[in-house]
Design a protein around this motif. Sequence first.
Motif, PDB file in Angstrom:
ATOM      1  N   SER A  16      31.789  38.433  34.398  1.00 49.52           N
ATOM      2  CA  SER A  16      32.850  37.524  33.919  1.00 49.52           C
ATOM      3  C   SER A  16      34.209  38.214  33.936  1.00 49.52           C
ATOM      4  N   GLY A  17      34.193  39.526  33.620  1.00 50.65           N
ATOM      5  CA  GLY A  17      35.452  40.253  33.464  1.00 50.65           C
ATOM      6  C   GLY A  17      36.101  39.903  32.130  1.00 50.65           C
ATOM      7  N   LYS A  18      37.086  40.721  31.760  1.00 46.89           N
ATOM      8  CA  LYS A  18      37.706  40.588  30.437  1.00 46.89           C
ATOM      9  C   LYS A  18      38.376  39.211  30.248  1.00 46.89           C
ATOM     10  N   ALA A  19      38.914  38.673  31.333  1.00 44.67           N
ATOM     11  CA  ALA A  19      39.653  37.408  31.214  1.00 44.67           C
ATOM     12  C   ALA A  19      38.728  36.209  30.972  1.00 44.67           C
ATOM     13  N   HIS A  20      37.438  36.367  31.279  1.00 43.95           N
ATOM     14  CA  HIS A  20      36.523  35.208  31.176  1.00 43.95           C
ATOM     15  C   HIS A  20      35.266  35.550  30.382  1.00 43.95           C
TER      16      HIS A  20
END
Length: 443
Positions: free
Chosen positions: A339-343
């Motif tokens: 997902s990564g930090k943004a999601h």
Amino acid sequence: MATSQRSSSTGIKVVIVGAGFAGLTAAIECHRKGHEVLVLESFPELKILGDIISFAPNSGRIFQRWEGVDAKLDPIIHKSDGLRIKTWKGEDLTKQTWGEEGKKYGKAYNGHRGEIHEIVYYHALEIGIDIRLGHKVDDYFETESEAGVIANGERFTCDAVLAADGVRSKGRTIVLGYEDKPKSSGYAIYRTWFDSAALADDPDTAWMVTNGDRHCCWIGPDIHFIAASVKNGKDFSWVCTHKDEADVEEGWQETGPLSDAMKVLEGWDPVVQKILKATPDPLIDWKLVYRDPLPTWISPKRRIALIGDAAHPFLPTSIQGASQAMEDGATMAVCLSKSGKAHVQEGVAAFEALRYERVRAAQKTGEDTRNMWHKADFDDVKKNPDSMKLKREDWLLNFDAEEYAEKNYAATVALLKDPVAVRQLNVPSRTEVLASTEVAASA
Ligand SMILES: Cc1cc2nc3c(=O)[nH]c(=O)nc-3n(C[C@H](O)[C@H](O)[C@H](O)COP(=O)(O)OP(=O)(O)OC[C@H]3O[C@@H](n4cnc5c(N)ncnc54)[C@H](O)[C@@H]3O)c2cc1C
């Protein structure tokens, strides 16, 4: 193969509540994937608690990825060639051998819960995970952009919180607003672990504890008794599941007198009687309770997730509670890296979608096995003794949680976003994705 090497930093901060097997696995796996981890555990110090616990090959492969852990676990785990299954009178029914299963699925790790936990705990510390004991989490919070907990009056903020706080989870109540009342299952378990010296001295029980480890199950009317020796016969453990309508108290430290178990097992095989005689008083008396499946394991803003027993307690006859707790941790670590930090919220939602149906199916096996043993018609059983063997199925054991999440993350997220469109694109449904053995076969 051990691959403890850490991925580059994702910048994702994860707070984990509870340092049981769910919490520690999530911590180690999140660390491997480059997330920043903090574990808060209410116990003020590490204690070697519990007795026998089982990790099937589906979680054994997770241990094997952690540098040096298999080598430390190997000397303390049970090593027999199979499970002998007998009637309560001591007649041999069948033997379920483990050799072929080991070749097919990989190594299982069965041993003392506290000893295995200690090895995993120190591994987490060695690789640099910040574990703070004596930190009881009292509250959780989340907004659209962050989440966190309050422990000992201190506020800890992060991108995602994993509540791995066990069967009596406070996270469950606070996060989901869900009072999860246990109901009596009508069964309880006596459990114990002790030095086998007295058994070695008696010719009727010496076979259980000399020349290696042994594993034996006696099945009677609505009761079963399983005994295992460990560490080349030096330690001994038994558990006995029996009818009990008394109350719905549960706890790993509730005790009961040995005389109660002696009454329950009156008239059983003389070997069982001798084992009872050699057992120290008291026993752990653990009430088995039912809990309805939670409708969800994640918070409204999708930054807090329940994992392990907090999300889905297991009956011991599933032999999967600890394994599924570990699979949760491995899955969540992958979801957050995808997902990564943004999601992060997308990752948390995907975690639940990837896990929910598999866990339900694994929970169900616990009831099936108990009913198979406890409701056995012995006339039928004697005609087909192999019907008493544990069901060891591909979908459950030949499964690699990390690989599965890696391969199915994108399809799962697409499904969560737009189930109708995904259907038209001919992407498998969630049920089909979860039931797929494609990943398992390549594991
Ligand atoms: C003391 C103990 C002994 C056990 N013995 C056995 C055994 O012999 N055999 C067996 O099969 N299973 C045993 N279990 C259960 C088994 O470990 C779990 O069923 C399984 O491994 C899933 O683990 P989990 O991490 O989800 O939960 P758990 O192992 O229960 O771990 C939960 C952790 O969260 C901590 N915690 C709870 N509330 C808070 C809070 N508010 N703030 C911070 N930390 C919190 C607890 O202290 C605990 O360490 C035992 C569990 C415990 C806690």
